[in-house]
Design a protein around this motif. Structure first.
Motif, PDB file in Angstrom:
ATOM      1  N   SER A 129      -9.700   4.363  -2.631  1.00 37.67           N
ATOM      2  CA  SER A 129      -8.855   3.170  -2.690  1.00 37.67           C
ATOM      3  C   SER A 129      -9.705   1.995  -3.122  1.00 37.67           C
ATOM      4  O   SER A 129     -10.930   1.999  -2.971  1.00 37.67           O
ATOM      5  CB  SER A 129      -8.222   2.872  -1.330  1.00 37.67           C
ATOM      6  OG  SER A 129      -9.197   2.416  -0.409  1.00 37.67           O
TER       7      SER A 129
ATOM      8  N   GLU B  12       0.817  -1.212   0.000  1.00 35.22           N
ATOM      9  CA  GLU B  12       0.000   0.000   0.000  1.00 35.22           C
ATOM     10  C   GLU B  12       0.855   1.268   0.000  1.00 35.22           C
ATOM     11  O   GLU B  12       0.587   2.208  -0.744  1.00 35.22           O
ATOM     12  CB  GLU B  12      -0.939   0.011   1.209  1.00 35.22           C
ATOM     13  CG  GLU B  12      -2.054  -1.018   1.154  1.00 35.22           C
ATOM     14  CD  GLU B  12      -3.000  -0.900   2.332  1.00 35.22           C
ATOM     15  OE1 GLU B  12      -3.121   0.199   2.917  1.00 35.22           O
ATOM     16  OE2 GLU B  12      -3.633  -1.921   2.680  1.00 35.22           O
TER      17      GLU B  12
ATOM     18  N   LEU C 270      -9.153  -2.924   0.564  1.00 29.68           N
ATOM     19  CA  LEU C 270      -7.821  -3.224   1.071  1.00 29.68           C
ATOM     20  C   LEU C 270      -7.781  -4.547   1.812  1.00 29.68           C
ATOM     21  O   LEU C 270      -8.801  -5.056   2.279  1.00 29.68           O
ATOM     22  CB  LEU C 270      -7.355  -2.089   1.999  1.00 29.68           C
ATOM     23  CG  LEU C 270      -7.281  -0.706   1.345  1.00 29.68           C
ATOM     24  CD1 LEU C 270      -6.924   0.353   2.363  1.00 29.68           C
ATOM     25  CD2 LEU C 270      -6.282  -0.701   0.193  1.00 29.68           C
TER      26      LEU C 270
END
Length: 793
Positions: free
Chosen positions: A773, A276, A776
């Motif tokens: 994003s 990340e 995750l």
């Protein structure tokens, strides 16, 4: 007696094959320099690392992923006595042994050496909380440069700092090593000091990754944190620093996180850190941490420090059993050697042991003054009149605290006390008081045991009791009174509510007697807080005229305080942490330092002194994202001194606030700052964001999103500052969707000089929800963590 531990595993040099050949034959010893003949020119350090890894035997690989041993005596490295450790070297392959030394507030090495008449002192810079109080990113970067230059001069390749855990509780033993309760301040300050250190060619290490906020039972403590709080508060500072500075190294923490040791957590070390955040350096353990060396290797904890035989045996056994692959070692070795080949030693640098300590001391004084926070100044009590006669109370005035205890301490040549600095600036001291306090300190110190180990708990010196006669005599003859209250904590020892956070009965008597006597004859009383963390002030602050907070300002701390007291320097520090009214008001007060699950003392087989790990403990972070001012301001909890606040000897006005779109992801906030007072000074502009009222996710009342400090402004002078706020800083982590989400609606951006002050404000409208994003990788807790993060608006 200090114990030196050094352990070297003998092995042979032979080409690795597909099978795990674990035979042991001899190899050359650890050496400082590499063999330049084996150096491949014109390739990157990482490419060179890849090439060398292909030439290593399996035994060499096992040796290189563990350090050379440990001692806090002559040193973990034979190269720099007093250094914390070193990596293993293979000179015939051009692999030098590089030295790692503690250094959050300055380099920690031995000041003297056996059979050597020379001295090897380092500069004790102000502790991290002082640096954060400056709110001056450029200044902090210069601190890093000075630290890096000293490390370079002494032959240290990597500094084990900065520390950057969050101030989640005032009793945290290592709060002085850390910057703030706020992740933005923490990340920006850490990134600045890393850039400074690494600009000198020396590596820096972000630590302790992550949630190392408690010292009690730290090696067996399980920090249970919900993922939103983890990502928005406890990881966020690390993320900012990694992205903005690319440190050479990161040190994993001692504690477990949601049931798994951080040094054995692949989601933390690979998924988040590397995938990340795109971290490219090496990860090392904290010293003697974890409970499974092979698991550390698998998780991406590249280097085990300080490195003992048991670590190597566990790795070897796991390889033989098929529980660990040689590919895991290769991955880790490329990360380690990629940093080794960036080091000064790899390029043939030879240190000269001659750092410029005099100029660094002058600079440390400047830095310490900029971090002094003026909390109270009624009726112009400060600056003090020139050449005033001063009655100095409190034994800490005569024995100033430069920094905290443990690996974050520095072996400096001296520490300037308050009384020494007052005398240097031509203030006249009450000699009767001085003689009594000097003798008291001498006697008490003579009875204290010498500290020989970081784990050693030495009872603090209690405040000296005073008589009314002493106080009234001083009030008749002196112009004003100064009282210093001192506090110190450190590694392995959290603070206590009584004596630590609260004042003792003797200290309260001192404040009462001095304030009463001096006010009765129309004279002022000033209190100095020589502390490493916030303490209780609400019950006594109305009794005194001024309160000055220098924290622990390093070896020049006394001079820095008196520069502010005298008006030579106009204070410009702002609080990086909130001063609560009572300890009971702290959201983690009922749970800190965790709940002991059983009384069994867990041993640590890795530790060279067989120091036990402690008692198995869990700490549930019930406050969630509502840490520090995020809690106090969101739940209308009154405080003694608010986050971001600090007074000046002049006044400032903010005007002409404008919010512009720089690009689709960035907003520029322009603010004009004018010095409307009569003295030159600096001011800090702080930008806070308030989320839309109809947000789906629970949000704090406001959050700091940007800050910037002005230059020194003369009276009537103005400066326009430009601050940047990105969309991703306004987003929240939605743990159900596992994404960073920028919710739509009207945000309020506020420019102010303190979190509690109104300042100027402008609306900012986000038309549509933005997903910032992809979903995750989850960080699975072993048990659900219920916290205030789950509360809806």
């Amino acid at each position: 007696m200090r114990i030196i531990f050094f352990m070297a595993l003998a092995f042979g040099i032979f080409a690795t094959s597909g099978c795990a050949n674990l035979s042991k034959v001899s190899t050359p010893p650890v050496a400082e320099g590499g063999n330049s003949a084996s150096t491949v020119k014109d390739i990157s350090p990482r490419q060179r690392a890849q090439s060398v890894v292909q030439q290593l035997s399996l035994q060499q690989k096992i040796r290189l992923v563990t350090g050379v041993g440990f001692a806090y005596g002559p040193g973990g490295s034979s190269l720099v006595p007093g250094a914390a450790g070193a990596t293993y070297g293979i000179p015939e392959l051009g692999v030098p042994s590089i030295v790692l030394a503690d250094g959050p507030a300055g380099l920690r090495i031995n000041p003297t050496r056996k059979n050597d008449s020379g001295t090897y002192y380092a500069t004790a810079f102000p502790v991290a909380t002082v640096l954060a109080s400056s709110w001056n990113i450029g200044l902090v970067e210069q601190v890093g440069q000075a630290m890096g230059n000293e490390a370079k001069a002494y032959g240290v390749d990597i500094i084990l700092g900065p520390g950057m855990n969050i101030h989640m509780n005032p009793l945290g033993g290592r709060n002085f090593e850390y910057f703030s309760e706020d992740p933005l301040v923490t990340g920006k300050m850490a990134g600045a000091i890393v850039r400074g250190i690494q600009g000198s060619g020396v590596g820096a290490t972000l630590k302790h990754y992550v949630a190392n906020n408690i010292e009690t039972n730290r090696l067996v403590l399980d920090a249970q944190i919900d993922e939103r709080a983890l990502r928005e508060i406890y990881l966020k500072g690390f993320e900012i620093a990694v992205r903005e500075s690319q440190p050479w190294a990161i040190m994993s923490s001692y504690n477990k996180l949601n049931g798994v040791y951080t040094s054995q957590s692949k989601p933390l070390l690979i998924d988040i850190l590397r995938n990340e955040w795109k971290f490219t350096g090496m990860v090392m353990t904290d010293w003697f941490s974890g409970d499974d060396s092979a698991a550390q290797m698998q998780a991406g904890n590249d280097l085990i420090m300080p490195g003992v035989e048991l670590n190597r045996e566990e790795i070897e056994q796991a390889l033989a059993a098929g529980r660990l692959s040689e590919a895991d070692l290769d991955r880790n070795l490329i990360n380690i050697l990629g940093i080794v080949f960036q080091s000064l030693k790899s390029s043939g640098h030879r240190h000269d042991n001659t750092p410029d300590l005099k100029s660094h001391a002058r600079f440390a004084r400047q830095v310490a003054t900029e971090g002094v926070v003026l909390l109270k100044n009624d009726d112009g009590a400060l600056p003090m009149p020139s050449r005033a006669k001063v009655a100095v109370f409190g034994f800490t005035s005569y024995d100033f605290i430069s920094g905290g205890i443990g690996s974050g301490d520095v072996n400096e040549a001296y520490t300037i006390s308050l009384v020494e600095a007052l005398q240097a600036q031509q203030f006249t001291l009450n000699e009767t008081l001085k003689r009594q306090y000097d003798e008291y300190v001498r006697q008490k110190k003579a009875k204290q045991p010498q500290r020989t180990d970081l784990s050693q708990s030495i009872p603090p010196i209690p405040e000296m009791a005073i008589t009314k006669e002493m106080v009234h005599s001083a009030a008749r003859t002196e112009d004003l009174a100064v009282i210093t209250l001192g506090r110190n904590t450190g590694e392995l020892h959290d603070g206590q509510v009584e004596w630590g956070f609260n004042l003792t009965d003797t200290e309260r008597q001192l404040l009462d007697e001095v304030s009463s006597a001096f006010h009765a004859v129309g004279k002022k009383v000033v209190v100095i807080l020589n502390v490493g963390s916030v303490i209780e002030t609400a019950s006594w602050k109305t009794k005194v005229d001024a309160i000055v907070l220098p924290w622990q300002g390093g070896q020049e701390a006394g001079h820095a305080v008196v520069d502010v007291l005298s008006g030579v320097v106009n204070p410009s520090g702002k609080l990086p942490a909130t001063f609560p009214n009572r300890y009971e008001d702290v959201p983690s007060s009922k749970t800190f330092p965790g709940r002991v699950l059983d009384d069994t003392i867990i041993e640590n087989p890795y530790h060279v002194r067989k120091r036990p790990r402690g008692k198995r403990t869990e700490m549930i972070y019930e406050d969630g994202i509502f840490v520090g001012y995020r809690y106090y301001d969101s739940f209308n909890q009154p405080t003694s001194y608010a986050f971001g606040c600090g007074l000046s000897y002049t006044q400032f006005a903010f005007s002409d606030m404008v919010v512009e779109v720089d690009d689709p992801q960035t907003y520029v906030i322009k603010v004009k700052v004018t010095n409307t007072g009569s003295k030159a000074g600096k001011e800090v502009v702080q930008i806070y964001a308030t989320a839309p009222k109809d947000s789906h996710l629970a949000k704090p009342a406001h959050e700091l999103k940007a800050f910037q400090k002005t230059r020194l402004l003369a009276p009537n002078e103005s400066q326009q500052l430009q601050l940047h706020v990105k969309n991703d800083s306004l987003a929240s982590f939605d743990d159900k969707r596992r994404q960073w989400v920028l919710e739509p609606g009207e945000y309020i951006l506020r420019a102010t000089d303190c979190s509690k002050n109104t300042g100027l404000s402008k609306p900012l409208t986000i038309a549509d929800e933005q997903l910032l994003s992809a979903p995750l990788t989850p960080l699975p807790p072993t048990v659900p963590v219920v916290s205030r993060s789950d509360e809806s608006n």
